[in-house]
Scaffold this active site. Structure first.
Site, PDB file in Angstrom:
ATOM      1  N   GLU D  32      24.981  46.243 -51.593  1.00  0.00           N
ATOM      2  CA  GLU D  32      24.087  47.393 -51.807  1.00  0.00           C
ATOM      3  C   GLU D  32      23.290  47.191 -53.094  1.00  0.00           C
ATOM      4  O   GLU D  32      23.852  46.813 -54.122  1.00  0.00           O
ATOM      5  CB  GLU D  32      24.944  48.663 -51.949  1.00  0.00           C
ATOM      6  CG  GLU D  32      24.155  49.957 -51.970  1.00  0.00           C
ATOM      7  CD  GLU D  32      25.035  51.160 -52.324  1.00  0.00           C
ATOM      8  OE1 GLU D  32      26.029  51.000 -53.055  1.00  0.00           O
ATOM      9  OE2 GLU D  32      24.716  52.272 -51.860  1.00  0.00           O
ATOM     10  N   HIS D  34      21.708  47.798 -56.528  1.00  0.00           N
ATOM     11  CA  HIS D  34      22.179  48.575 -57.674  1.00  0.00           C
ATOM     12  C   HIS D  34      21.143  48.526 -58.795  1.00  0.00           C
ATOM     13  O   HIS D  34      21.500  48.430 -59.970  1.00  0.00           O
ATOM     14  CB  HIS D  34      23.527  48.059 -58.170  1.00  0.00           C
ATOM     15  CG  HIS D  34      24.695  48.632 -57.419  1.00  0.00           C
ATOM     16  ND1 HIS D  34      25.021  48.268 -56.131  1.00  0.00           N
ATOM     17  CD2 HIS D  34      25.618  49.585 -57.760  1.00  0.00           C
ATOM     18  CE1 HIS D  34      26.087  48.936 -55.726  1.00  0.00           C
ATOM     19  NE2 HIS D  34      26.466  49.746 -56.684  1.00  0.00           N
ATOM     20  N   ASP D  43      29.996  46.730 -55.946  1.00  0.00           N
ATOM     21  CA  ASP D  43      30.985  47.488 -55.159  1.00  0.00           C
ATOM     22  C   ASP D  43      32.086  46.592 -54.606  1.00  0.00           C
ATOM     23  O   ASP D  43      33.139  47.082 -54.189  1.00  0.00           O
ATOM     24  CB  ASP D  43      30.291  48.227 -54.008  1.00  0.00           C
ATOM     25  CG  ASP D  43      29.407  49.358 -54.516  1.00  0.00           C
ATOM     26  OD1 ASP D  43      29.348  49.584 -55.747  1.00  0.00           O
ATOM     27  OD2 ASP D  43      28.755  50.014 -53.688  1.00  0.00           O
ATOM     28  N   HIS D 118      32.913  51.732 -53.023  1.00  0.00           N
ATOM     29  CA  HIS D 118      31.627  52.198 -52.479  1.00  0.00           C
ATOM     30  C   HIS D 118      31.868  53.591 -51.901  1.00  0.00           C
ATOM     31  O   HIS D 118      32.553  53.733 -50.877  1.00  0.00           O
ATOM     32  CB  HIS D 118      31.179  51.199 -51.404  1.00  0.00           C
ATOM     33  CG  HIS D 118      29.928  51.553 -50.666  1.00  0.00           C
ATOM     34  ND1 HIS D 118      28.698  51.620 -51.294  1.00  0.00           N
ATOM     35  CD2 HIS D 118      29.706  51.833 -49.359  1.00  0.00           C
ATOM     36  CE1 HIS D 118      27.777  51.930 -50.377  1.00  0.00           C
ATOM     37  NE2 HIS D 118      28.366  52.069 -49.206  1.00  0.00           N
ATOM     38  N   GLU D 120      30.476  55.732 -50.094  1.00  0.00           N
ATOM     39  CA  GLU D 120      30.188  56.065 -48.696  1.00  0.00           C
ATOM     40  C   GLU D 120      31.248  55.558 -47.728  1.00  0.00           C
ATOM     41  O   GLU D 120      31.289  55.972 -46.571  1.00  0.00           O
ATOM     42  CB  GLU D 120      28.808  55.519 -48.297  1.00  0.00           C
ATOM     43  CG  GLU D 120      27.656  56.269 -48.925  1.00  0.00           C
ATOM     44  CD  GLU D 120      27.265  55.757 -50.324  1.00  0.00           C
ATOM     45  OE1 GLU D 120      28.101  55.073 -50.959  1.00  0.00           O
ATOM     46  OE2 GLU D 120      26.145  56.044 -50.758  1.00  0.00           O
ATOM     47  N   HIS D 175      25.270  55.991 -59.481  1.00  0.00           N
ATOM     48  CA  HIS D 175      24.923  54.755 -58.781  1.00  0.00           C
ATOM     49  C   HIS D 175      23.998  53.868 -59.626  1.00  0.00           C
ATOM     50  O   HIS D 175      22.870  54.244 -59.917  1.00  0.00           O
ATOM     51  CB  HIS D 175      24.268  55.076 -57.435  1.00  0.00           C
ATOM     52  CG  HIS D 175      23.887  53.844 -56.695  1.00  0.00           C
ATOM     53  ND1 HIS D 175      24.799  53.033 -56.063  1.00  0.00           N
ATOM     54  CD2 HIS D 175      22.682  53.243 -56.520  1.00  0.00           C
ATOM     55  CE1 HIS D 175      24.183  52.011 -55.527  1.00  0.00           C
ATOM     56  NE2 HIS D 175      22.907  52.118 -55.777  1.00  0.00           N
ATOM     57  N   GLU D 180      28.969  51.590 -63.611  1.00  0.00           N
ATOM     58  CA  GLU D 180      28.995  50.301 -62.927  1.00  0.00           C
ATOM     59  C   GLU D 180      28.386  49.196 -63.782  1.00  0.00           C
ATOM     60  O   GLU D 180      28.878  48.060 -63.795  1.00  0.00           O
ATOM     61  CB  GLU D 180      28.265  50.412 -61.585  1.00  0.00           C
ATOM     62  CG  GLU D 180      29.010  51.313 -60.603  1.00  0.00           C
ATOM     63  CD  GLU D 180      28.293  51.463 -59.282  1.00  0.00           C
ATOM     64  OE1 GLU D 180      28.962  51.376 -58.240  1.00  0.00           O
ATOM     65  OE2 GLU D 180      27.057  51.692 -59.265  1.00  0.00           O
TER      66      GLU D 180
END
Lengths: 255, 255, 255, 255, 255, 255
Positions: D32, D34, D43, D118, D120, D175, D180
Site C-alpha cells: 500500500e 504510504h 504494513d 494494515h 483494513e 496513515h 509508521e
C-alpha cells in the site's frame, strides 16, 4: 458419426454449423435410482433421446448431456438417501450450466435449449442461465437466448388420458412410474426389467418437506408410483408427443 | 445392460455390488477439439473404454464419465480459443469431483479410481479429491481411498518405441496425434476421418505460456502433432497396454 | 532501496515506472519442507532472486512474492502431510493471482511475468490469470498480457548434462535435490546445511497418485532425490542460465 | 539462519519446536502506498519486525508475512484508487488466513498470534480465524487458540504524549504519518526519504464513507497526516513499547 | 401506507419516485442479544427509525432492513457465543449487500445510503459496496454512488457530554448501554424493561482479541456497559441529533 | 412485546424458551412487485402473519423474516425485470438459510419450520437446509430437524372451490391475484388499493421459460391473474385454513 451430436463432430464441421445459426440443445439429467426395475440413467437418456430427435427435425445440434444433477428430493425423486443416487450441490449444477453456456456463446452459438430430465435441477438451471446471461452481457453479448424446458411439460391432457385412463397420479409422483418406464421400454428396453416392478399405490406425502429425510416415507422400491402399467407402446406415444411438441415450439420460439 | 456401468444398473444391484466392496472407476474427460479428422470426445471415450475393460477384469464398476473438463491449454490441447472446445472453470471441475466422490462414499464405496483423459484436468481433480477427503473426514469416514491416474502414463517405453519408431514427440504435443487417433481408430472408427489429417511437424512452443493466447502458435488443424501415422493396430496395442497396466496396478494398489 | 522491488519504491516512483511501460515480475512460491538440510523457503527465494536479476536486465519491476502456495504433492514435493509444509486451497491461490493481476492492471501495468517456483502452483496460477483476464475484459482492458513460467524450464540440456553428468533423475523428483540445493548454496548459503543431506536414490513412484497419501512412499528426508552432489558452483551456473534464458525470452515475448 | 523465522528452518527443527509447544506469530500486511517519502511495504515490515522481536523474547516462531491485504480505505489508508496500492478481495484475505491457520494446526501448533499491520485487514482476519476454528472443530481439534492484534493498540498514552506532544491526530489518520514513518526510520532508514515528506494538516473527513471514492478528499501525498515530525528516535521508542507490550501480553494470554 | 417505505409502495409509485431521482436508505442490522433488559432487535429498529425520519426530510425512500448481520465480536457486541445472537458469515453479509445494491441500480436508483446499526457489519458492507460497484461498472453503470454510515458517528461531543456527564465509556463498550437503551426507550418502550438492567462498570478488555472466545470476559448480562442511566429523554435527544446530522449530510453529499 | 417474536425477546427469555424445546418458525419472503394495487411485501407479511398465529397455537417462536428472496420468475412472479422487485442470487439465499439455521442450532433449537412466502425461494431454501444439516452433522448435531413449507400448500380443495367458484387458475398464476390480495386485505388493508386492480384474464405462457425474459409476456400490471374478486372475507378464510392446517401438521410432525 451422428450429425446432431456435437461431441461426434470434428471442430470444422461444428464451427460451420454454428456459423449457419444452428441452435444447441443441452440435455441435463442425473444419476438417480429409478426403482428396482430400471437403470439409474433415465434422466439422462430420455432428454438426450428427445433432444436428438428434435435436433434432427429443426437442424439443431445436441451437446453432451450433463450426467449428474441436483439432489433427489423425497417427494419428487424418492430422496437423496437412496443408494446409487449421486448428486451435486446446487452451486455445482449452476456453475456447470453457466460455464457451458458461456463457452457455447464464445463459439458463436446464440440459441440454446436446456432440456431437463430431472425435476430437481430446475431452479439451479435457471440460476445458471441467469449467471451466464449476466456475464455474457459484460462481454457485450446481448443476443444470446435460452429456453429451459422439462420434456414432460409437453405431454398434453389427451395423451395423459390415453395412457393413464383417468388414473394420473400427477407428475409429482411419476418418479420411476409409468411415464419414465414406458419411455425407457421403448428406447432402451435392455435397461428395464418389468419383472422387478413393485406394484404399490402412489406415494402420499404431507404438504411439506422434512429434513433429515424420513426414509420410511419413500416406498421401498424407491419409485413414487407403480410402473406396472408401463409399456413400450405408451413410451412410443409419449416420445412422439414430446418430440412433436418441442419441435413445434422451437420452430418459432426464437423468432 | 452392461454389468460394469453403474448408470445401467438398477439400484439394488448397484447396492449389492458396493456392499461386496466393488471399486468404482470414474472417467473424466472434456469436450475439446482434436483436429479436423476426429470427433471432439476422445477425452471422454478413451478413459471410458479403458475404465470399462479394467473394471471387467477387476470386478469394479464404472460411473458415468464427466463430459466437460478444464480449459484447454495451448501447449497441451491447442488452446481454449478453438471452436468446439467447451470448458469449465477450475472450481467447477473441482466441485464436480468433490461432490461425486462424497456421494459414492455415502453409498458405501471405499475405493475410487479417477481415470483422467484430459491433461488439463489433473490439478483440479487432485483438489477435488483433497476437498472430498477433507469433508469425508469430517463425516468420520477415514477409510475412503482414491487413485488418480492418466491412462497414457501406463504406456511403457517399449510400446512408445514400437509405435513411434524413435520419433516420439513427447506426450506434451500428442494432442490429436498418433496416440489418441490410433485409439479412436481402434475403438470408434466412425468418429475418425483419416483423409482429414493435416500432416505437419510437432508444434514447437517457447518454455512459457502466454495469455491471452497467441492463436498463431497453434497449428491451424488444432492438433499439436500429426496423426498421419495413426492406425487401428497401434490403437489396439495401446489399449491393451493401458488396460493391462492399470489392471495390474489396481490388483494391489488398494491393499 | 532496491530499484526493482515495487515494495521498496515510493508510489510516485512506481507510478512513473509503470507509466513508462515497465513490466512486472511476480514470484510465486510456497512454504514447503525441502529436506533436513535446507530451509523451507527455496520456492520463494529462488524465483525472487531470478526475478530481480531479470528485472534489472530488462528494466522491469518485481512485486512482492506470494509466500504460500498450493498443496505439496507426493510425487513432486513429498506430500502435504509433512511438517512445515503450509499450503493453500486451490481456490485461494487462484484468487490471490486474480486479485493481484487486476490491481496491477489498474495501476496501468500491461505486461506481467508470473515466475513460479513451486511446481504444484502451475494450474492454479493459470486459472488465476484466466479469471483476471476475463474480468479485465469486462473492464474493457484488452491489452493486458501475461507470461507464466517455471524457472527450471529455462535450464537447457547442456547445463543438465554438465551438472548431473548423465544422472539426471528428471525434474519430477528434483524436490530438495541438486537443483534447488545448489541454487540455495549459491544465493543463501546460510540456509543450507550440507551435513544434513540424506543420501538416497531418487524416489520411485507408481504411475498414479494415491490419496490419502501413503507417507511411506516419501523418503524420510522429505526430499525426492539426494542433494549430495549440490554445490554453490552448480547453483551459480543454473542461476546464470535461468536469468539469461528468461531475460532473452522477455526481450521479445511481449512484442 | 534466523531461529525464529519458520521459513528459514529446516523442517525437523521446526517440527521439534512445534512439539515443544512454540507459539507462532503471523504478520499480516499489505502492499500500500504510504506517501512519496516512503516505500509501500511498512504494513509488512513493521509487524514482521515486531513479531520477530517478540518471538525472540517468548520463544515463539514467526511465519512468513502475508504481503498483500484488504483494500485500502480512504479514511484510514488513502483509498484503493492510489497507484501502487495492491489489494485483495475480502474473501481472498479471509481464505488465506483460514488456510494458513489450518495448516499450522495440522503441524501441531496450538497457539497463533496474528499480528496485523494494515488496519483494513481486521475484519477479514477475524472471519478467517472464525472459519479456521470451525473447520478445526470438525477435525476434532478444539484446543487451537488465536490472538488477533494490531501492534499500534499496544502504544500507551504516555508514549503518544511523548511523541505527539499533545497533537495526536488519532490513529485513524496516522496513515503514512509520524507513527509508521518513525518506525521505518528506525528499522529501514533506506526506505524513507524525509526530503519527500509533504507537510499538511491531518486529513479531515465527513462521518461517512463515499463510494466510488472521491479522490480529492485524500491529500495529494496519499498520507492522511504529515510525517514531518517523524524520527528514528521516536521509532525506536514505539518499537520498544510495542514489543514490550505484546511480549508481556503473550506471556500469560494463552494460560 | 408509509410513503417512504419501499416495501409498502405499489411498484408504479416506487418506479415514479425512482425516476424522480429519489435516494434509497438501506438499514442494516443484526439479531443480537442486547442484555436482559432489552429485545434483540435494536440494531435493526434504530437504523430503521433514523432512516425513515431522514428519508421523510430529504424525500428519499427506505428499503427493508437487513435483519441479520455479521458475527458479534466480544469487545463490541459481547461475542457470538451468546444465546439469541444469530449471525451470518462475512461472505453472506457481503453478498446480500452486493445483490441488493445491484437490483436498486437496475431499477434506476443512483444514490444509496447504507445505514448501519451493528458495528461488526462495517467491513462486510464496504466489501459488498465495492463488489456491487465493480459489477455495475461491468454493466456500464458508472454514476451509481453509495454512502456508508453508522448512525452513532453523527452524535457530536456536545450531546455526548450532555448525556454521559463526563463518563462516556467510548462507543466500543456502548453495546446494550446508555445509547441504545435510551433510543429504544424513546422509540420502542415496550421492548425495554429497565428493571432488568444490570448495573456494572464498563467491560475492560486487553488490547487484543482472543479466539475461541473467553466467555468470562463478557459481563453476564451480555452488555458491555450499564444502561442504568438510560432514559427516553436521552433517546429523544440522540435521535434528533442523528436524524439532523444525517439529514444535513445527505442534503449535499451526493452533489 | 410479542411473546412469539424472537427479535422482541430479551435473550434470557429466549434462552429459556429454547431450553424448553420451543420450535422456531422462520418466514422467508421477497421484495417483489405484486401489481399496481398492492405493496411489494406480501411475500414477507403473509408468511410472517401465518407464522405468528401458528406459533401462538403451538408454543413456538418466530424468527425475523428474510425480507429479500430469489429472483422472480416470469411464469410465477412476473419476472425479475420489473421495477421494485429486488432479488438475491441463489447462492446468497442458500447462504442466509444455512447460516441462520446453524445459529439456531447453536442456541439449542432442534425444530425449525421454514415458512416460505415466495415460490421462487423453494429450491434455494432446500439447499440451504441441506448445507446446514451437513455442517451440523460435522459438529455432531444430529437431532436438528427442519420442515420446509409454502403456506398455500395448506389450502384445501374445499376452500379453493369456495373462493374461486370453479375458476381457479392454478397457483402458478396466482401472483398478485385473489389469494395474496385477499390475505393482504384481511391483514393489511392499508397496503391494498382495490381501485388500482387491473382486470385481465390469467396470463398464459408456453410450456417453457425464455431468457432473457420477454417482457411482453407479463401483463402490464405485473400480476399474473386478476385480483378483482379478492376480498377481506376471502382473506380471513384463507388465513384460518392455512393457520389451522399448519398448526395441525406441526402438532405431530416432529414426533
Amino acid at each position: 458419426m451422428n450429425q446432431v451430436r456435437i461431441a461426434e463432430l470434428a471442430w470444422p464441421t461444428y464451427a460451420a454449423k454454428v456459423k449457419n445459426g444452428a441452435a444447441v440443445l443441452l440435455p441435463i439429467g442425473a444419476l438417480e435410482q429409478h426403482g428396482p426395475h430400471m437403470s439409474m440413467n433415465p434422466d439422462v437418456l430420455l432428454p438426450t433421446a428427445i433432444s436428438e430427435r428434435v435436433a434432427a427435425q429443426v437442424g439443431a445440434l445436441v451437446a453432451p448431456a450433463i450426467a449428474y444433477g441436483y439432489k433427489s428430493q423425497q417427494k419428487s425423486g424418492g430422496g437423496n438417501h437412496m443408494p446409487g443416487t449421486t448428486s451435486l450441490d446446487g452451486l455445482t449444477v449452476t456453475s456447470i450450466i453457466r460455464d457451458v453456456l458461456k463457452e457455447l456463446a464464445r463459439h458463436g452459438v446464440r440459441k440454446v435449449v436446456l432440456v431437463n430430465g430431472h425435476y430437481e435441477n430446475s431452479a439451479f438451471i435457471t440460476e445458471g442461465v441467469d449467471l451466464a446471461l449476466r456475464e455474457l452481457r459484460w462481454d457485450s453479448i446481448r443476443d444470446f437466448r435460452c429456453i429451459i424446458l422439462s420434456y414432460w411439460d409437453f405431454i398434453d391432457q389427451k395423451t395423459i388420458d390415453q395412457i393413464y385412463q383417468g388414473d394420473f397420479p400427477g407428475w409429482a409422483v411419476e418418479h420411476g412410474g409409468v411415464l419414465e418406464t414406458s419411455l425407457m421400454l421403448h428406447l432402451h428396453a435392455d435397461l428395464v426389467d418389468m419383472s422387478q416392478v413393485r406394484d404399490h399405490p402412489p406415494a402420499a406425502f404431507p404438504p411439506y418437506d422434512f429434513f433429515p429425510i424420513r426414509p420410511e416415507w419413500t416406498p421401498e422400491s424407491g419409485c413414487l408410483s407403480s410402473a406396472s402399467r408401463a409399456s413400450a407402446e405408451h413410451g412410443k406415444l409419449i416420445l412422439a408427443v414430446c418430440v412433436q411438441g418441442i419441435t413445434d415450439a422451437l420452430r418459432t420460439a426464437f423468432d
